[in-house]
Design a protein around this motif. Structure first.
Motif, PDB file in Angstrom:
ATOM      1  N   VAL A  76       0.836  -1.205   0.000  1.00 14.82           N
ATOM      2  CA  VAL A  76       0.000   0.000   0.000  1.00 14.82           C
ATOM      3  C   VAL A  76       0.865   1.247   0.000  1.00 14.82           C
ATOM      4  N   MET A  77       1.907   1.248   0.806  1.00 14.00           N
ATOM      5  CA  MET A  77       2.751   2.432   0.934  1.00 14.00           C
ATOM      6  C   MET A  77       3.558   2.733  -0.328  1.00 14.00           C
ATOM      7  N   ARG A  78       3.666   1.769  -1.243  1.00  8.53           N
ATOM      8  CA  ARG A  78       4.340   2.029  -2.519  1.00  8.53           C
ATOM      9  C   ARG A  78       3.597   3.089  -3.333  1.00  8.53           C
ATOM     10  N   ASN A  79       2.293   3.262  -3.081  1.00  6.02           N
ATOM     11  CA  ASN A  79       1.475   4.255  -3.793  1.00  6.02           C
ATOM     12  C   ASN A  79       1.457   5.610  -3.096  1.00  6.02           C
ATOM     13  N   ALA A  80       2.022   5.679  -1.912  1.00  6.00           N
ATOM     14  CA  ALA A  80       1.971   6.918  -1.138  1.00  6.00           C
ATOM     15  C   ALA A  80       3.050   7.893  -1.612  1.00  6.00           C
ATOM     16  N   PRO A  81       2.681   9.168  -1.879  1.00  3.15           N
ATOM     17  CA  PRO A  81       3.700  10.157  -2.221  1.00  3.15           C
ATOM     18  C   PRO A  81       4.659  10.362  -1.048  1.00  3.15           C
ATOM     19  N   GLU A  82       4.109  10.353   0.163  1.00  2.00           N
ATOM     20  CA  GLU A  82       4.928  10.437   1.375  1.00  2.00           C
ATOM     21  C   GLU A  82       4.317   9.505   2.414  1.00  2.00           C
ATOM     22  N   GLU A  83       5.184   8.954   3.250  1.00  3.65           N
ATOM     23  CA  GLU A  83       4.730   8.001   4.259  1.00  3.65           C
ATOM     24  C   GLU A  83       5.477   8.265   5.556  1.00  3.65           C
ATOM     25  N   GLU A  84       4.742   8.072   6.659  1.00  2.00           N
ATOM     26  CA  GLU A  84       5.377   8.231   7.969  1.00  2.00           C
ATOM     27  C   GLU A  84       4.736   7.239   8.925  1.00  2.00           C
ATOM     28  N   ASP A  85       5.529   6.395   9.537  1.00  2.88           N
ATOM     29  CA  ASP A  85       5.074   5.395  10.505  1.00  2.88           C
ATOM     30  C   ASP A  85       3.968   4.501   9.940  1.00  2.88           C
ATOM     31  N   GLY A  86       4.089   4.103   8.672  1.00  2.01           N
ATOM     32  CA  GLY A  86       3.106   3.201   8.073  1.00  2.01           C
ATOM     33  C   GLY A  86       1.795   3.862   7.723  1.00  2.01           C
ATOM     34  N   GLN A  87       1.772   5.188   7.629  1.00  2.00           N
ATOM     35  CA  GLN A  87       0.550   5.910   7.281  1.00  2.00           C
ATOM     36  C   GLN A  87       0.864   6.915   6.180  1.00  2.00           C
ATOM     37  N   PHE A  88      -0.179   7.257   5.394  1.00  2.00           N
ATOM     38  CA  PHE A  88      -0.012   8.276   4.373  1.00  2.00           C
ATOM     39  C   PHE A  88       0.243   9.610   5.057  1.00  2.00           C
ATOM     40  N   LYS A  89       1.243  10.357   4.584  1.00  3.58           N
ATOM     41  CA  LYS A  89       1.509  11.691   5.118  1.00  3.58           C
ATOM     42  C   LYS A  89       0.937  12.682   4.119  1.00  3.58           C
ATOM     43  N   VAL A  90       0.062  13.551   4.619  1.00  3.33           N
ATOM     44  CA  VAL A  90      -0.592  14.536   3.761  1.00  3.33           C
ATOM     45  C   VAL A  90      -0.383  15.922   4.352  1.00  3.33           C
ATOM     46  N   PRO A  91      -0.537  16.958   3.520  1.00  2.00           N
ATOM     47  CA  PRO A  91      -0.401  18.318   4.061  1.00  2.00           C
ATOM     48  C   PRO A  91      -1.468  18.584   5.120  1.00  2.00           C
ATOM     49  N   ALA A  92      -1.097  19.346   6.114  1.00  2.00           N
ATOM     50  CA  ALA A  92      -2.039  19.710   7.179  1.00  2.00           C
ATOM     51  C   ALA A  92      -3.152  20.582   6.615  1.00  2.00           C
ATOM     52  N   VAL A  93      -4.366  20.322   7.044  1.00  2.74           N
ATOM     53  CA  VAL A  93      -5.495  21.154   6.610  1.00  2.74           C
ATOM     54  C   VAL A  93      -5.957  22.081   7.726  1.00  2.74           C
ATOM     55  N   MET A  94      -5.470  21.854   8.911  1.00  7.93           N
ATOM     56  CA  MET A  94      -5.817  22.705  10.053  1.00  7.93           C
ATOM     57  C   MET A  94      -4.516  23.188  10.686  1.00  7.93           C
ATOM     58  N   GLU A  95      -4.553  24.364  11.190  1.00  4.03           N
ATOM     59  CA  GLU A  95      -3.349  24.907  11.825  1.00  4.03           C
ATOM     60  C   GLU A  95      -3.259  24.482  13.266  1.00  4.03           C
TER      61      GLU A  95
END
Length: 95
Positions: A76-95
């Motif tokens: 699954v993580m092979r498809n992730a642009p970024e990964e951290e601790d086995g999870q998809f890393k995405v830009p923050a949407v909340m400050e």
């Protein structure tokens, strides 16, 4: 049951329609004709007719659920642009 001019005016107001007096008269007549036609259905003998939800036979065309093996976290993580601790890393949407 019949529709009056007041009923048409009320519905027009709810729909925010500006109708002329002539349009109100026309719609009143048309709606009453529709109701009169629909009342003819009350004359039908439906005593031995089974209730239906659809005039044609409709069946579910989905496949049966089958248990299958899931993808591994590595796959699954092979498809992730970024990964951290086995999870998809995405830009923050909340400050």
């Amino acid at each position: 049951m019949s529709i009056s001019n007041n009923d048409v005016q009320h519905v027009a107001k709810l729909a925010r329609l500006n109708l002329t007096a002539e349009e109100e008269q026309t719609l009143t007549g048309q709606l009453n004709a529709i109701l009169k036609y629909a009342e003819k259905l009350n004359e039908l003998d439906t005593e031995n007719i089974e209730p239906t939800t659809h005039v044609l036979h409709v069946s579910n065309v989905m496949r049966d659920d089958e248990t299958k093996e899931s993808l591994s976290i590595e796959q699954v993580m092979r498809n992730a642009p970024e990964e951290e601790d086995g999870q998809f890393k995405v830009p923050a949407v909340m400050e």
